[in-house]
Motif scaffolding. Structure first.
Motif, PDB file in Angstrom:
ATOM      1  N   ILE A 235       0.668  -9.179  -5.478  1.00  0.00           N
ATOM      2  CA  ILE A 235       1.000  -8.130  -6.437  1.00  0.00           C
ATOM      3  C   ILE A 235       0.990  -6.778  -5.741  1.00  0.00           C
ATOM      4  O   ILE A 235       0.140  -6.503  -4.896  1.00  0.00           O
ATOM      5  CB  ILE A 235       0.012  -8.127  -7.604  1.00  0.00           C
ATOM      6  CG1 ILE A 235      -0.039  -9.522  -8.239  1.00  0.00           C
ATOM      7  CG2 ILE A 235       0.393  -7.102  -8.656  1.00  0.00           C
ATOM      8  CD1 ILE A 235      -1.111  -9.674  -9.285  1.00  0.00           C
ATOM      9  N   CYS A 236       1.920  -5.923  -6.112  1.00  0.00           N
ATOM     10  CA  CYS A 236       2.016  -4.588  -5.529  1.00  0.00           C
ATOM     11  C   CYS A 236       0.734  -3.808  -5.814  1.00  0.00           C
ATOM     12  O   CYS A 236       0.118  -3.945  -6.874  1.00  0.00           O
ATOM     13  CB  CYS A 236       3.222  -3.862  -6.115  1.00  0.00           C
ATOM     14  SG  CYS A 236       3.447  -2.197  -5.476  1.00  0.00           S
ATOM     15  N   SER A 237       0.324  -2.949  -4.866  1.00  0.00           N
ATOM     16  CA  SER A 237      -0.922  -2.193  -5.011  1.00  0.00           C
ATOM     17  C   SER A 237      -0.878  -1.200  -6.161  1.00  0.00           C
ATOM     18  O   SER A 237      -1.926  -0.751  -6.622  1.00  0.00           O
ATOM     19  CB  SER A 237      -1.239  -1.446  -3.708  1.00  0.00           C
ATOM     20  OG  SER A 237      -0.205  -0.528  -3.382  1.00  0.00           O
ATOM     21  N   THR A 238       0.306  -0.833  -6.623  1.00  0.00           N
ATOM     22  CA  THR A 238       0.411   0.082  -7.755  1.00  0.00           C
ATOM     23  C   THR A 238       0.124  -0.608  -9.082  1.00  0.00           C
ATOM     24  O   THR A 238       0.001   0.054 -10.116  1.00  0.00           O
ATOM     25  CB  THR A 238       1.815   0.711  -7.814  1.00  0.00           C
ATOM     26  OG1 THR A 238       2.796  -0.330  -7.872  1.00  0.00           O
ATOM     27  CG2 THR A 238       2.068   1.582  -6.593  1.00  0.00           C
ATOM     28  N   SER A 239       0.010  -1.932  -9.075  1.00  0.00           N
ATOM     29  CA  SER A 239      -0.186  -2.653 -10.335  1.00  0.00           C
ATOM     30  C   SER A 239      -1.257  -3.730 -10.265  1.00  0.00           C
ATOM     31  O   SER A 239      -1.582  -4.328 -11.293  1.00  0.00           O
ATOM     32  CB  SER A 239       1.144  -3.283 -10.782  1.00  0.00           C
ATOM     33  OG  SER A 239       1.733  -4.026  -9.742  1.00  0.00           O
ATOM     34  N   ASP A 240      -1.834  -3.998  -9.090  1.00  0.00           N
ATOM     35  CA  ASP A 240      -2.792  -5.090  -8.979  1.00  0.00           C
ATOM     36  C   ASP A 240      -4.097  -4.812  -9.724  1.00  0.00           C
ATOM     37  O   ASP A 240      -4.812  -5.736 -10.122  1.00  0.00           O
ATOM     38  CB  ASP A 240      -3.080  -5.423  -7.515  1.00  0.00           C
ATOM     39  CG  ASP A 240      -3.650  -4.237  -6.734  1.00  0.00           C
ATOM     40  OD1 ASP A 240      -3.783  -3.136  -7.309  1.00  0.00           O
ATOM     41  OD2 ASP A 240      -3.949  -4.418  -5.534  1.00  0.00           O
ATOM     42  N   ALA A 241      -4.430  -3.524  -9.928  1.00  0.00           N
ATOM     43  CA  ALA A 241      -5.677  -3.200 -10.633  1.00  0.00           C
ATOM     44  C   ALA A 241      -5.666  -3.720 -12.069  1.00  0.00           C
ATOM     45  O   ALA A 241      -6.721  -4.086 -12.612  1.00  0.00           O
ATOM     46  CB  ALA A 241      -5.909  -1.683 -10.622  1.00  0.00           C
ATOM     47  N   PHE A 242      -4.496  -3.771 -12.694  1.00  0.00           N
ATOM     48  CA  PHE A 242      -4.413  -4.241 -14.074  1.00  0.00           C
ATOM     49  C   PHE A 242      -4.648  -5.749 -14.148  1.00  0.00           C
ATOM     50  O   PHE A 242      -5.216  -6.250 -15.116  1.00  0.00           O
ATOM     51  CB  PHE A 242      -3.051  -3.872 -14.672  1.00  0.00           C
ATOM     52  CG  PHE A 242      -2.832  -2.392 -14.750  1.00  0.00           C
ATOM     53  CD1 PHE A 242      -3.381  -1.655 -15.782  1.00  0.00           C
ATOM     54  CD2 PHE A 242      -2.104  -1.732 -13.782  1.00  0.00           C
ATOM     55  CE1 PHE A 242      -3.202  -0.283 -15.853  1.00  0.00           C
ATOM     56  CE2 PHE A 242      -1.913  -0.359 -13.834  1.00  0.00           C
ATOM     57  CZ  PHE A 242      -2.466   0.368 -14.877  1.00  0.00           C
ATOM     58  N   VAL A 243      -4.207  -6.470 -13.114  1.00  0.00           N
ATOM     59  CA  VAL A 243      -4.501  -7.901 -13.044  1.00  0.00           C
ATOM     60  C   VAL A 243      -5.992  -8.115 -12.799  1.00  0.00           C
ATOM     61  O   VAL A 243      -6.636  -8.946 -13.443  1.00  0.00           O
ATOM     62  CB  VAL A 243      -3.662  -8.573 -11.940  1.00  0.00           C
ATOM     63  CG1 VAL A 243      -4.086 -10.018 -11.753  1.00  0.00           C
ATOM     64  CG2 VAL A 243      -2.180  -8.499 -12.270  1.00  0.00           C
TER      65      VAL A 243
END
Length: 310
Positions: A235-243
């Motif tokens: 997952i891209c680092s701009t969106s992995d925090a939500f996962v």
């Protein structure tokens, strides 16, 4: 049969809710990251960047660690940028630090992580701090032990190709290529986000939460499990925090930190991209170093730093 139909319906509803939630939360940050990445590729000269680099190795590594704060580029766009920078004279150890720290130590990822972990600020600052430490250590290791040229193709060939491509383009060709780059990167990154959100939603729907929690609370297995997730989900680092935030009640905070630091530095999609640019020996060596250093520091960080917040 009615209970079976009801269970299937409930599972489907859970899956759809989780998938849409993760996807929509991450989408604005992904879009912002793609736009910034494209603007940097269009208007910032790699030659200018290379001239800014300090000549002292330690200063160069420190400079590269903070480079992502100024030039926020997603890890998916790092490999072609780094190829050009190495071809134009950037030392390999500095390029390595840039490719590791840039996707994490930038404002977009910081804000995305802060948004995903509003109630757990220690995760946000631990992610940034650990990424800085890991990138610094790996840069020193690469400087000390990797003395060969890692690119698959000769520097002269790469340099001449970049010059030839630019010099023969009209302004309409440049505009078209830039718009194509933007759209291609957007669809490419959205594809990986979709797959990551899909797999995460499937895990939440069909894997027993109690079974995951049994692994997720162990001092070492939880880190290994989340490292595997980080690598496979890509997952891209701009969106992995939500996962990662969707697992906050299942896994320990330290293992989530492993996911958040290892993923942008080493995942499946980036490994394939690295193999297309760098020699196999370099990719395998770098991958092993990243895995060992991230696990060592994240487990230590979990036991020494994060326990003070619990």
């Amino acid at each position: 049969m009615s209970w079976l139909s009801s269970e299937v319906s409930n599972n489907l509803l859970t899956f759809k809710t989780m998938f849409i939630s993760i996807f929509l939360e991450a989408l604005p940050f992904l879009l912002l990251g793609v736009i910034v990445s494209s603007l940097l590729q269009w208007f910032v000269s790699e030659r200018l960047i290379s001239k800014m680099l300090p000549r002292h190795p330690l200063l160069g590594i420190l400079f590269a660690c903070f480079f992502g704060v100024i030039f926020p580029i997603c890890e998916c766009g790092m490999v072609p940028v780094i190829r050009r920078l190495i071809a134009k004279g950037m030392p390999v150890y500095i390029a390595t630090v840039f490719i590791l720290s840039g996707p994490i130590l930038n404002p977009i990822v910081f804000f995305a992580t802060y948004t995903a972990f509003r109630t757990r600020p220690e995760v946000v600052y631990s992610r940034m701090g650990l990424a800085l430490v890991v990138a610094l250590v790996i840069g020193l290791l690469v400087y000390r032990f990797i003395q060969y040229q890692p690119l698959r193709f000769s520097l002269d060939t790469l340099y001449e190709e970049d010059l030839r491509d630019r010099s023969h383009e009209s302004w309409t060709d440049k505009l078209t290529s830039r718009l194509m780059h933007l759209s291609n990167e957007w669809f490419e990154m959205t594809k990986y986000l979709t797959v990551g959100a899909l797999i995460t939603a499937l895990i939440h729907t069909f894997v027993s939460t109690s079974q995951l929690a049994a692994y997720g609370q162990g001092p070492v297995p939880s880190h290994l499990l989340m490292a595997g997730f980080a690598y496979l989900l890509s997952i891209c680092s701009t969106s992995d925090a939500f996962v990662a935030s969707s697992f906050v009640n299942t896994f320990s905070v330290g293992s989530l930190l492993t996911f958040l630091v290892l993923g942008p530095m080493l995942d499946l999609k980036e490994t394939l991209m690295l193999f297309s640019v760098f020699k196999t020996k370099f990719v395998l060596t770098l991958g092993a170093i990243i895995l060992v250093v991230v696990l060592a520091f994240s487990i230590g960080w979990d036991h020494i730093v994060l326990r003070s917040f619990s």
